[in-house]
Scaffold this motif. Structure first.
Motif, PDB file in Angstrom:
ATOM      1  N   SER A 116      -3.024  10.564   8.803  1.00 27.20           N
ATOM      2  CA  SER A 116      -1.988  10.528   7.763  1.00 27.20           C
ATOM      3  C   SER A 116      -2.484   9.743   6.551  1.00 27.20           C
ATOM      4  O   SER A 116      -1.950   9.877   5.456  1.00 27.20           O
ATOM      5  CB  SER A 116      -0.695   9.926   8.297  1.00 27.20           C
ATOM      6  N   GLN A 117      -3.526   8.943   6.735  1.00 25.42           N
ATOM      7  CA  GLN A 117      -4.122   8.168   5.644  1.00 25.42           C
ATOM      8  C   GLN A 117      -4.926   9.045   4.686  1.00 25.42           C
ATOM      9  O   GLN A 117      -5.292   8.611   3.599  1.00 25.42           O
ATOM     10  CB  GLN A 117      -5.041   7.080   6.215  1.00 25.42           C
ATOM     11  N   LEU A 118      -5.206  10.285   5.079  1.00 26.07           N
ATOM     12  CA  LEU A 118      -6.001  11.172   4.225  1.00 26.07           C
ATOM     13  C   LEU A 118      -5.297  11.519   2.915  1.00 26.07           C
ATOM     14  O   LEU A 118      -5.932  11.999   1.986  1.00 26.07           O
ATOM     15  CB  LEU A 118      -6.380  12.445   4.985  1.00 26.07           C
ATOM     16  N   LYS A 119      -4.022  11.222   2.825  1.00 23.60           N
ATOM     17  CA  LYS A 119      -3.315  11.456   1.561  1.00 23.60           C
ATOM     18  C   LYS A 119      -3.942  10.658   0.421  1.00 23.60           C
ATOM     19  O   LYS A 119      -3.845  11.041  -0.739  1.00 23.60           O
ATOM     20  CB  LYS A 119      -1.836  11.114   1.704  1.00 23.60           C
ATOM     21  N   TYR A 120      -4.614   9.569   0.740  1.00 25.48           N
ATOM     22  CA  TYR A 120      -5.245   8.729  -0.284  1.00 25.48           C
ATOM     23  C   TYR A 120      -6.521   9.341  -0.856  1.00 25.48           C
ATOM     24  O   TYR A 120      -7.069   8.835  -1.824  1.00 25.48           O
ATOM     25  CB  TYR A 120      -5.518   7.328   0.268  1.00 25.48           C
TER      26      TYR A 120
END
Length: 161
Positions: A116-120
């Motif tokens: 979910s951190q890949l949004k960054y």
């Protein structure tokens, strides 16, 4: 008195030549026009340099530069790739502090990254190489990659491949 000045002059010359030789061993100084990247105080991984004109369809040669911590100078003509460590993989929000062209490579291989951190990643408009091997990457995270100019993507041993 003259003897002391002469010895002092010789010592100054000796130390100057030693400093110059040590600097030469460290490599040449960065070209003028380099930029600075700001990372968190604690290291989030290792920075590697890549030539700006690297061909990502082939195996590329990376040179280990420094820890990704604090202020890091990027010499002109060099591009950066970041190999995340555990701390970097758990919270990618620091990527929002980077300019869109600061990184051309990101490697989270073998790091338990929260996908979910890949949004960054969406801010990294120059990201050409992304390695997510051995992560929980799935088709749900594909939209995060949609607008990236990727030339190389490793998603082996993930929930997709």
């Amino acid at each position: 008195m003259r003897m002391r000045k002469s010895i002092a002059s010789m010592l100054v010359l000796f130390f100057c030549s030693m400093v110059t030789a040590m600097a030469a061993d460290q490599g040449k100084p960065p070209e003028p026009g380099g930029t600075f990247l700001q990372f968190p105080k604690e290291s989030v991984g290792r920075i590697y340099t890549i030539n700006d004109d690297a061909d990502f369809s082939r195996r590329i040669q990376l040179q280990n530069l420094t820890a990704a911590a604090g202020r890091v100078e990027r010499p002109k003509g060099q591009a950066f790739s970041l190999k995340l460590n555990y701390e970097g993989g758990t919270n990618l929000s620091f990527l929002n502090n980077l300019k869109p062209n600061d990184l051309i490579g990101l490697d989270s291989n073998d790091i338990a990254i929260d996908c979910s951190q890949l949004k960054y990643l969406q801010n990294l408009k120059s990201l050409k190489r992304l390695e997510l091997r051995n992560s929980d990457f799935s088709d749900k995270e594909l939209p995060y990659l949609k607008n990236l100019p990727l030339e190389y993507l490793d998603i082996s041993k993930t929930l997709i491949g």
